[in-house]
Scaffold this active site. Sequence first.
Site, PDB file in Angstrom:
ATOM      1  N   TYR A 199      33.846  38.424  35.915  1.00 44.65           N
ATOM      2  CA  TYR A 199      33.839  37.375  36.982  1.00 44.65           C
ATOM      3  C   TYR A 199      32.387  36.712  37.370  1.00 44.65           C
ATOM      4  O   TYR A 199      31.455  37.551  37.322  1.00 44.65           O
ATOM      5  CB  TYR A 199      34.578  37.810  38.397  1.00 44.65           C
ATOM      6  CG  TYR A 199      35.888  38.121  38.257  1.00 44.65           C
ATOM      7  CD1 TYR A 199      36.923  37.331  38.670  1.00 44.65           C
ATOM      8  CD2 TYR A 199      36.359  39.473  38.065  1.00 44.65           C
ATOM      9  CE1 TYR A 199      38.273  37.718  38.569  1.00 44.65           C
ATOM     10  CE2 TYR A 199      37.432  39.929  38.221  1.00 44.65           C
ATOM     11  CZ  TYR A 199      38.485  38.988  38.131  1.00 44.65           C
ATOM     12  OH  TYR A 199      39.897  39.456  38.313  1.00 44.65           O
ATOM     13  N   ASP A 228      37.541  35.667  52.551  1.00 45.84           N
ATOM     14  CA  ASP A 228      36.983  34.556  51.575  1.00 45.84           C
ATOM     15  C   ASP A 228      36.745  33.201  52.466  1.00 45.84           C
ATOM     16  O   ASP A 228      37.313  33.426  53.389  1.00 45.84           O
ATOM     17  CB  ASP A 228      37.852  34.404  50.253  1.00 45.84           C
ATOM     18  CG  ASP A 228      39.267  34.104  50.390  1.00 45.84           C
ATOM     19  OD1 ASP A 228      39.322  33.244  51.612  1.00 45.84           O
ATOM     20  OD2 ASP A 228      40.057  34.163  49.724  1.00 45.84           O
ATOM     21  N   ASP A 261      43.550  34.924  42.966  1.00 40.72           N
ATOM     22  CA  ASP A 261      43.714  34.464  44.239  1.00 40.72           C
ATOM     23  C   ASP A 261      43.563  32.751  44.119  1.00 40.72           C
ATOM     24  O   ASP A 261      42.986  32.177  43.221  1.00 40.72           O
ATOM     25  CB  ASP A 261      42.540  34.720  45.158  1.00 40.72           C
ATOM     26  CG  ASP A 261      42.861  36.180  45.539  1.00 40.72           C
ATOM     27  OD1 ASP A 261      43.752  36.834  45.396  1.00 40.72           O
ATOM     28  OD2 ASP A 261      41.631  36.940  46.133  1.00 40.72           O
ATOM     29  N   ARG A 273      36.568  39.999  46.662  1.00 41.74           N
ATOM     30  CA  ARG A 273      36.307  39.818  48.088  1.00 41.74           C
ATOM     31  C   ARG A 273      36.003  40.942  48.695  1.00 41.74           C
ATOM     32  O   ARG A 273      35.179  40.938  49.718  1.00 41.74           O
ATOM     33  CB  ARG A 273      37.150  38.849  48.581  1.00 41.74           C
ATOM     34  CG  ARG A 273      38.609  39.065  48.316  1.00 41.74           C
ATOM     35  CD  ARG A 273      39.705  38.138  48.500  1.00 41.74           C
ATOM     36  NE  ARG A 273      40.932  38.428  48.074  1.00 41.74           N
ATOM     37  CZ  ARG A 273      41.811  38.781  49.013  1.00 41.74           C
ATOM     38  NH1 ARG A 273      41.737  38.629  50.110  1.00 41.74           N
ATOM     39  NH2 ARG A 273      43.065  38.931  48.413  1.00 41.74           N
TER      40      ARG A 273
END
Length: 313
Positions: free
Chosen positions: A78, A92, A50, A183
Amino acid sequence: MGRRQKKRSPEQRDGLLILNKPSGPTSTGCLNDIKHQLKQYKIGHGGTLDPMAQGVLLVLLGHGTKLAPYLSGGTKTYSGTFRLGITTDTLDIQGEVTKETPVDVTVEDVKREILYWKELTEQEVPAYSAAKHKGKPLYALAREGKETPVKIKPIVISHVEALDVQMPEASFRVSCSAGTYIRSLVHSLGTRMGCGATLISLVRESSEPFRLDQALDLEDVLENPDSFPDRVTPLKDTLPHWSRYQLTEPLAGLVKNGAWLPVNDQPGELLAGELGDRAMLLDTDDTPLALVEAKLQDNKPKWSILRGLWNQD
């Protein structure tokens, strides 16, 4: 009349660039910068990030684009931070706030819910995502104010840890299957806690088998074109977690004719393996010849050709 082949740029490389994508631009934007500024007109990726996210972006170059299915499906790791009490339309911090809720939970509550991610086996795909419905990305439908269909996808969370909780924010690390939306994990946590949660930062630390400490900054890559060829991982080294076998001339000839070679059951020997193993076969001059997988043929284990690489025009 056959399809005309595009002329190959003399500067075109074949292989992999391990990029540290900066936060802000889209993954496509980063690829376009490399494409046009460094004349890498045949280019692809091993899984996008993203715009807000930064970290490992596998950029496939030239014949390296043929390896996309085998590099994009690996486990991703992550680290990130979310904020409780806020819900946005994009899930987000770059989206519009749709709801603010008082936060009345404990640090232990938050840690417990982060660890609960490992129990999840599916998730809802965000409305603002590149997933498609009838050929159109969901984000395009969302931006037009149209209703987006609810899509559920399977996921595998192999590792989770809560790194730090400083209310109303918390940081975490998670390893997951390709295509998992972090997210959405954060949003599901906020829903379970009753106060909402929004992702505010995200770093991809690894895209199996490559890590962030191997990655190059985009700005550095673009500003130093002369060193670019030396920074590209050669095609034969793009799957270091697979076995590699350099073939004799007769065996290479068989592979080029589509033959399945017998799997050797002696560990450490040429073409050794077990059912389900994958390997890269190299020609006599050490150039990639084919990607193969050990499968049964006539009740005998043989190396099945997944992708031929010998025709590199």
